[in-house]
Design a protein around this motif. Structure first.
Motif, PDB file in Angstrom:
ATOM      1  N   TYR A 203      -7.946  97.480  42.203  1.00  0.00           N
ATOM      2  CA  TYR A 203      -7.917  96.191  42.903  1.00  0.00           C
ATOM      3  C   TYR A 203      -8.831  96.209  44.126  1.00  0.00           C
ATOM      4  O   TYR A 203      -9.484  95.205  44.438  1.00  0.00           O
ATOM      5  CB  TYR A 203      -6.481  95.854  43.308  1.00  0.00           C
ATOM      6  CG  TYR A 203      -5.588  95.450  42.148  1.00  0.00           C
ATOM      7  CD1 TYR A 203      -6.101  95.275  40.865  1.00  0.00           C
ATOM      8  CD2 TYR A 203      -4.216  95.250  42.340  1.00  0.00           C
ATOM      9  CE1 TYR A 203      -5.285  94.914  39.813  1.00  0.00           C
ATOM     10  CE2 TYR A 203      -3.395  94.872  41.291  1.00  0.00           C
ATOM     11  CZ  TYR A 203      -3.930  94.716  40.032  1.00  0.00           C
ATOM     12  OH  TYR A 203      -3.111  94.337  38.986  1.00  0.00           O
ATOM     13  N   GLU A 204      -8.877  97.344  44.820  1.00  0.00           N
ATOM     14  CA  GLU A 204      -9.791  97.458  45.960  1.00  0.00           C
ATOM     15  C   GLU A 204     -11.246  97.343  45.497  1.00  0.00           C
ATOM     16  O   GLU A 204     -12.069  96.690  46.153  1.00  0.00           O
ATOM     17  CB  GLU A 204      -9.567  98.801  46.671  1.00  0.00           C
ATOM     18  CG  GLU A 204      -8.252  98.871  47.448  1.00  0.00           C
ATOM     19  CD  GLU A 204      -8.014 100.255  48.033  1.00  0.00           C
ATOM     20  OE1 GLU A 204      -8.948 101.091  47.952  1.00  0.00           O
ATOM     21  OE2 GLU A 204      -6.911 100.495  48.552  1.00  0.00           O
ATOM     22  N   ILE A 206     -12.312  95.774  42.860  1.00  0.00           N
ATOM     23  CA  ILE A 206     -12.546  94.384  42.460  1.00  0.00           C
ATOM     24  C   ILE A 206     -12.803  93.511  43.682  1.00  0.00           C
ATOM     25  O   ILE A 206     -13.731  92.692  43.694  1.00  0.00           O
ATOM     26  CB  ILE A 206     -11.355  93.863  41.645  1.00  0.00           C
ATOM     27  CG1 ILE A 206     -11.334  94.535  40.262  1.00  0.00           C
ATOM     28  CG2 ILE A 206     -11.412  92.344  41.497  1.00  0.00           C
ATOM     29  CD1 ILE A 206     -10.084  94.278  39.461  1.00  0.00           C
ATOM     30  N   ASN A 207     -11.984  93.671  44.712  1.00  0.00           N
ATOM     31  CA  ASN A 207     -12.180  92.890  45.933  1.00  0.00           C
ATOM     32  C   ASN A 207     -13.554  93.154  46.544  1.00  0.00           C
ATOM     33  O   ASN A 207     -14.254  92.229  46.972  1.00  0.00           O
ATOM     34  CB  ASN A 207     -11.089  93.216  46.952  1.00  0.00           C
ATOM     35  CG  ASN A 207      -9.724  92.704  46.539  1.00  0.00           C
ATOM     36  OD1 ASN A 207      -9.605  91.806  45.697  1.00  0.00           O
ATOM     37  ND2 ASN A 207      -8.677  93.279  47.106  1.00  0.00           N
ATOM     38  N   VAL A 210     -16.349  91.509  44.501  1.00  0.00           N
ATOM     39  CA  VAL A 210     -16.478  90.067  44.769  1.00  0.00           C
ATOM     40  C   VAL A 210     -17.267  89.844  46.059  1.00  0.00           C
ATOM     41  O   VAL A 210     -18.154  88.975  46.120  1.00  0.00           O
ATOM     42  CB  VAL A 210     -15.100  89.392  44.829  1.00  0.00           C
ATOM     43  CG1 VAL A 210     -15.227  87.956  45.332  1.00  0.00           C
ATOM     44  CG2 VAL A 210     -14.440  89.410  43.456  1.00  0.00           C
ATOM     45  N   ASP A 211     -16.957  90.623  47.099  1.00  0.00           N
ATOM     46  CA  ASP A 211     -17.704  90.493  48.359  1.00  0.00           C
ATOM     47  C   ASP A 211     -19.188  90.776  48.143  1.00  0.00           C
ATOM     48  O   ASP A 211     -20.060  90.076  48.679  1.00  0.00           O
ATOM     49  CB  ASP A 211     -17.135  91.452  49.407  1.00  0.00           C
ATOM     50  CG  ASP A 211     -15.760  91.036  49.906  1.00  0.00           C
ATOM     51  OD1 ASP A 211     -15.436  89.827  49.820  1.00  0.00           O
ATOM     52  OD2 ASP A 211     -14.998  91.921  50.354  1.00  0.00           O
ATOM     53  N   GLU A 259     -10.967  83.954  47.865  1.00  0.00           N
ATOM     54  CA  GLU A 259      -9.680  84.634  47.720  1.00  0.00           C
ATOM     55  C   GLU A 259      -9.078  84.383  46.348  1.00  0.00           C
ATOM     56  O   GLU A 259      -8.483  85.281  45.735  1.00  0.00           O
ATOM     57  CB  GLU A 259      -8.711  84.201  48.820  1.00  0.00           C
ATOM     58  CG  GLU A 259      -9.054  84.766  50.192  1.00  0.00           C
ATOM     59  CD  GLU A 259      -9.181  86.284  50.170  1.00  0.00           C
ATOM     60  OE1 GLU A 259      -8.247  86.954  49.656  1.00  0.00           O
ATOM     61  OE2 GLU A 259     -10.205  86.806  50.645  1.00  0.00           O
ATOM     62  N   LYS A 262     -10.891  86.566  43.862  1.00  0.00           N
ATOM     63  CA  LYS A 262     -10.396  87.945  43.895  1.00  0.00           C
ATOM     64  C   LYS A 262      -9.064  88.065  43.171  1.00  0.00           C
ATOM     65  O   LYS A 262      -8.849  88.991  42.376  1.00  0.00           O
ATOM     66  CB  LYS A 262     -10.259  88.412  45.350  1.00  0.00           C
ATOM     67  CG  LYS A 262     -11.585  88.610  46.070  1.00  0.00           C
ATOM     68  CD  LYS A 262     -11.372  89.048  47.516  1.00  0.00           C
ATOM     69  CE  LYS A 262     -12.709  89.274  48.218  1.00  0.00           C
ATOM     70  NZ  LYS A 262     -12.530  89.660  49.630  1.00  0.00           N
ATOM     71  N   ARG A 263      -8.167  87.131  43.448  1.00  0.00           N
ATOM     72  CA  ARG A 263      -6.849  87.162  42.802  1.00  0.00           C
ATOM     73  C   ARG A 263      -6.976  87.044  41.284  1.00  0.00           C
ATOM     74  O   ARG A 263      -6.356  87.793  40.535  1.00  0.00           O
ATOM     75  CB  ARG A 263      -5.992  86.020  43.333  1.00  0.00           C
ATOM     76  CG  ARG A 263      -4.556  86.001  42.784  1.00  0.00           C
ATOM     77  CD  ARG A 263      -3.958  84.626  42.912  1.00  0.00           C
ATOM     78  NE  ARG A 263      -4.638  83.663  42.058  1.00  0.00           N
ATOM     79  CZ  ARG A 263      -4.509  82.345  42.174  1.00  0.00           C
ATOM     80  NH1 ARG A 263      -3.756  81.833  43.133  1.00  0.00           N
ATOM     81  NH2 ARG A 263      -5.142  81.542  41.327  1.00  0.00           N
ATOM     82  N   SER A 265      -9.517  87.723  39.426  1.00  0.00           N
ATOM     83  CA  SER A 265     -10.175  88.924  38.882  1.00  0.00           C
ATOM     84  C   SER A 265      -9.177  90.070  38.741  1.00  0.00           C
ATOM     85  O   SER A 265      -9.192  90.809  37.753  1.00  0.00           O
ATOM     86  CB  SER A 265     -11.345  89.349  39.774  1.00  0.00           C
ATOM     87  OG  SER A 265     -12.339  88.355  39.817  1.00  0.00           O
ATOM     88  N   ARG A 266      -8.302  90.220  39.733  1.00  0.00           N
ATOM     89  CA  ARG A 266      -7.288  91.278  39.649  1.00  0.00           C
ATOM     90  C   ARG A 266      -6.328  91.011  38.489  1.00  0.00           C
ATOM     91  O   ARG A 266      -5.973  91.926  37.733  1.00  0.00           O
ATOM     92  CB  ARG A 266      -6.512  91.365  40.969  1.00  0.00           C
ATOM     93  CG  ARG A 266      -7.346  91.823  42.158  1.00  0.00           C
ATOM     94  CD  ARG A 266      -6.470  92.151  43.352  1.00  0.00           C
ATOM     95  NE  ARG A 266      -5.679  91.024  43.823  1.00  0.00           N
ATOM     96  CZ  ARG A 266      -6.061  90.173  44.777  1.00  0.00           C
ATOM     97  NH1 ARG A 266      -7.246  90.305  45.354  1.00  0.00           N
ATOM     98  NH2 ARG A 266      -5.265  89.185  45.161  1.00  0.00           N
TER      99      ARG A 266
END
Length: 312
Positions: A203-204, A206-207, A210-211, A259, A262-263, A265-266
């Motif tokens: 998850y980290e 993935i976040n 995205v950035d 946001e 990101k959600r 994608s997770r």
């Protein structure tokens, strides 16, 4: 002797691209995209499409074969991918399918039969997107609402049959479906590699991805599609595009859109892992703590072993 086919699966951002390149270099392979959104031209940043310099000279196939205005289904992919696999075998190259769209992969490896009766490629594509986003149980619930009797005959994980039943009802208004067929065994000497990692680390990643996509110009990429008049198509329902479309249409702030991206994608990564663990026979390699480089030798030994066992 069945022809060999390597398949690399796993959630988004786990390292499938790097793994595919290393296998291709080691075994004279060529790569076939099996991600439902990387078939579209212009969807580059948001789909994490491989960049030219990352290919290291390895041929890549079934990327950028449709415009964002066109639809593309699992049935289309099945035809294209099986033809490409045949061509690669004829020239002596090892085909390596890489991607995260389980339905596309299974349609090829187990030769799903997509008949013409009541076929509606656009609707089928919508259902394929729906099951990728919400999972097989939610798709089965749609059939249960329409036809409880038919739904009781089909297991929720038998996604192809659920889709077929919904598709025929949508096209004809009938609840009757013709018998469905697929091969019980795979067509190939199937060498399926799965990459996974600790959920929180994934998850980290993935976040962070995205950035990085935003820094690389994802908003500008989506803006160009928006300005070109791409609306309500399969392409822009992809994660990374629909969220920013909401921003461009004034439904939310840019911060909220990112946001949500990101959600989503997770959540998608979680659904991908669930899919592959229940739908395919996979040899899993854990790449937690960025250990992909350390696992490459083990992965190559696994592939070599499977290739050698089939040839002996």
């Amino acid at each position: 002797m069945k022809p060999a086919l390597v398949v690399i699966v796993g959630p988004t951002a786990v390292g499938k691209t790097k793994t595919s390149i290393e296998i291709a270099k080691a075994f004279d392979g060529e790569i076939i995209n099996s991600d439902s959104m990387q078939v579209y031209k212009g969807l580059d940043i948001g789909t994490a499409k491989i960049k030219e310099h990352e290919k290291e000279g390895i041929p890549h196939h079934l990327f950028d074969i449709r415009t964002p205005f066109e639809d593309y289904s699992a049935a289309d992919f099945q035809i294209d991918a099986q033809l490409k696999i045949k061509q690669l075998h004829e020239k002596g190259s090892l085909p390596i399918m890489v991607g995260g769209t389980g339905l596309y992969i299974r349609s090829v490896t187990h030769d799903y039969e997509f008949t013409d009766v009541g076929a509606d490629p656009e609707y089928r594509g919508m259902l394929e997107d729906y099951v990728e986003e919400y999972g097989p149980e939610a798709l089965h619930a749609r059939l249960l609402k329409i036809d409880p009797g038919r739904a009781s005959q089909i297991h929720p994980n038998n996604i192809r049959r659920v889709i077929r039943a919904l598709e025929i009802h949508h096209a004809t208004g009938s609840l009757e479906t013709a018998p469905a067929h697929r091969r019980a065994e795979t067509l190939f000497n199937l060498i399926t590699i799965g990459l996974t990692m600790d959920r929180e680390q994934l998850y980290e990643r993935i976040n962070l991805r995205v950035d990085l996509m935003m820094d690389e110009g994802l908003l500008e990429e989506v803006q160009s599609l928006f300005d070109a008049g791409v609306r309500n198509t399969q392409a822009v329902q992809a994660i990374g595009y629909k969220e920013l479309y909401a921003y461009l249409e004034g439904e939310c702030s840019l911060e909220e859109a990112v946001e949500t991206l990101k959600r989503n994608s997770r959540r998608y990564a979680k659904r991908q892992l669930t899919w592959f663990r229940h739908q395919m026979d996979v040899e899993w390699f854990d790449v937690t703590n960025g250990s992909i480089n350390e696992k490459i030798p083990s992965i190559l030994r696994f592939v070599a072993g499977k290739l050698n066992s089939e040839s002996n």
